[in-house]
Design a protein around this motif. Structure first.
Motif, PDB file in Angstrom:
ATOM      1  N   HIS A  70       5.975  15.250  13.911  1.00 45.19           N
ATOM      2  CA  HIS A  70       6.503  16.256  12.984  1.00 45.19           C
ATOM      3  C   HIS A  70       6.620  17.607  13.702  1.00 45.19           C
ATOM      4  CE1 HIS A  70       7.435  18.479   9.448  1.00 45.19           C
ATOM      5  NE2 HIS A  70       6.254  19.061   9.357  1.00 45.19           N
ATOM      6  N   GLN A  90       0.831  -1.206   0.000  1.00 44.66           N
ATOM      7  CA  GLN A  90       0.000   0.000   0.000  1.00 44.66           C
ATOM      8  C   GLN A  90       0.865   1.254   0.000  1.00 44.66           C
ATOM      9  OE1 GLN A  90      -3.023  -0.251  -0.559  1.00 44.66           O
ATOM     10  NE2 GLN A  90      -3.215  -2.437  -0.148  1.00 44.66           N
ATOM     11  N   PRO A  91       0.702   2.135  -0.991  1.00 42.53           N
ATOM     12  CA  PRO A  91       1.431   3.394  -0.922  1.00 42.53           C
ATOM     13  C   PRO A  91       0.740   4.298   0.104  1.00 42.53           C
ATOM     14  CG  PRO A  91       0.101   3.299  -2.926  1.00 42.53           C
ATOM     15  CD  PRO A  91      -0.217   2.068  -2.124  1.00 42.53           C
ATOM     16  N   ASP A  92       1.522   4.938   0.969  1.00 42.53           N
ATOM     17  CA  ASP A  92       1.016   5.846   1.986  1.00 42.53           C
ATOM     18  C   ASP A  92      -0.168   5.302   2.785  1.00 42.53           C
ATOM     19  OD1 ASP A  92       1.000   8.067   3.573  1.00 42.53           O
ATOM     20  OD2 ASP A  92      -0.308   9.205   2.249  1.00 42.53           O
ATOM     21  N   ARG A 103      -0.321   4.935   5.914  1.00 39.43           N
ATOM     22  CA  ARG A 103      -0.478   5.780   7.102  1.00 39.43           C
ATOM     23  C   ARG A 103      -1.350   7.006   6.806  1.00 39.43           C
ATOM     24  NH1 ARG A 103       1.814   7.136  11.966  1.00 39.43           N
ATOM     25  NH2 ARG A 103       3.187   5.336  11.914  1.00 39.43           N
ATOM     26  N   GLY A 104      -1.001   7.701   5.741  1.00 39.15           N
ATOM     27  CA  GLY A 104      -1.755   8.908   5.373  1.00 39.15           C
ATOM     28  C   GLY A 104      -3.210   8.591   5.073  1.00 39.15           C
ATOM     29  N   ARG A 105      -3.446   7.461   4.372  1.00 40.93           N
ATOM     30  CA  ARG A 105      -4.830   7.098   4.029  1.00 40.93           C
ATOM     31  C   ARG A 105      -5.627   6.745   5.280  1.00 40.93           C
ATOM     32  NH1 ARG A 105      -3.592   2.709  -0.307  1.00 40.93           N
ATOM     33  NH2 ARG A 105      -5.737   2.075   0.081  1.00 40.93           N
ATOM     34  N   GLU A 108      -5.049   7.830   8.359  1.00 38.14           N
ATOM     35  CA  GLU A 108      -5.277   9.066   9.120  1.00 38.14           C
ATOM     36  C   GLU A 108      -6.431   9.864   8.520  1.00 38.14           C
ATOM     37  OE1 GLU A 108      -0.626   9.682  10.500  1.00 38.14           O
ATOM     38  OE2 GLU A 108      -1.533  11.093   9.085  1.00 38.14           O
TER      39      GLU A 108
END
Lengths: 199, 199
Positions: A72, A16-18, A20-22, A24
């Motif tokens: 971050h 799966q690309p990104d 984490r971002g998906r 979130e």
């Protein structure tokens, strides 16, 4: 091969690309739509087109999907503190102004929505307090790394965090329109006046 | 009549003199002896010569038995803030010095033991953070009741709490011997110097 095969899921997760971002983004959407309590990890994974296993590979629990930006933020703060020659309190205030410009500017509506989600759940409020403690520890360590004593580092950090919190609360308030970085500068001046006033 | 009869337990509970104090003392002893995680509510009730029902009538959960002193501390703070004519930050610092004299003086060993228990459990640390938030809200409300604006009240309270926290940490440290009230005055002076310093 069955979808229940562990190897299948592991490989799916890895591809799966990104992820984490998906996850979130899916968590944030669902918390807004249904509320935090009414959303399950399975719901979040499904909305992101992933599975629960992938979620738990990336996040300790459901709450964590709302707080991963904290790492971050901490990085930007620590870097800003390390780079400046200002006095300790000024250094921390400047670091928060950097965060305001690099991370928060142009995201007021998202931040307001996020704060509304946090306000809805004592569990999320507890997690936010713990993240605050971790941020204080990181900034204070960055000041000590510049050769400052522990008390000075702690007092400068806590005072800077107080300034940031008050400015942030003003910024997310419904009737606010001043930029966060200006509010931080303003509140820092107020804190100076209040702590130096004698009766 | 069986001891399992609900009426029996209700009446037993009603008859216990200082059930709250006995349960708090029992919880504290057991947390020190066995650790927080290893102690159950049933253990605490048994040590106090009471039953679980009585415990849950007086405390929301096991953690709460370690935090009920917070209400008294809040009362002393709020009263001290209401009674003084000092400037806001001075008022909060003076209120914490009152607390240091009225509540903490002569209790250093107990306080050290309690802090060691809290340090042993993330759950207890979360509860302590929440109690801190409640204390800030109470003191800040007491300042607003004197006619101060919200920002001034919050900044003075948060700064005073920072001073108290740093002084308290020094006081409970193994090698400390200065009275808490002196440490609070000292740290307040340091905070003033740090926030007013410009580069």
């Amino acid at each position: 091969m069955s979808r229940c095969d562990i190897g299948y899921h592991r490989r799916m997760a890895r591809w799966q690309p990104d992820a984490r971002g998906r996850l979130e983004a899916a968590a944030f959407e669902l918390f807004r739509e249904r509320g935090f309590e009414q959303t399950t990890v399975a719901d979040i994974a499904a909305r992101a087109g992933l599975d629960k296993r992938t979620f738990y590979r990336l996040f300790g629990d459901k709450r964590e999907a709302l707080f991963s930006g904290g790492a971050h933020l901490e990085e930007v703060l620590v870097k800003a503190v390390a780079e400046t020659d200002a006095t300790p309190f000024e250094a921390v205030v400047a670091a928060f102004r950097r965060v305001a410009e690099d991370i928060f500017a142009d995201r007021l509506e998202l931040v307001r929505a996020r704060q509304a989600i946090i306000a809805s759940s004592p569990e999320l409020q507890e997690r936010e307090l713990r993240k605050g403690t971790s941020m204080v520890a990181a900034v204070s360590a960055a000041l000590r790394a510049k050769g400052l004593g522990e008390t000075t580092a702690t007092l400068a950090t806590e005072s800077g965090v107080t300034v940031f919190r008050v400015a942030y609360a003003r910024w997310v308030a419904p009737d606010s329109d001043a930029p966060l970085t200006d509010l931080i500068a303003e509140v820092a001046t107020e804190l100076r006046a209040i702590t130096s006033a004698t009766g």
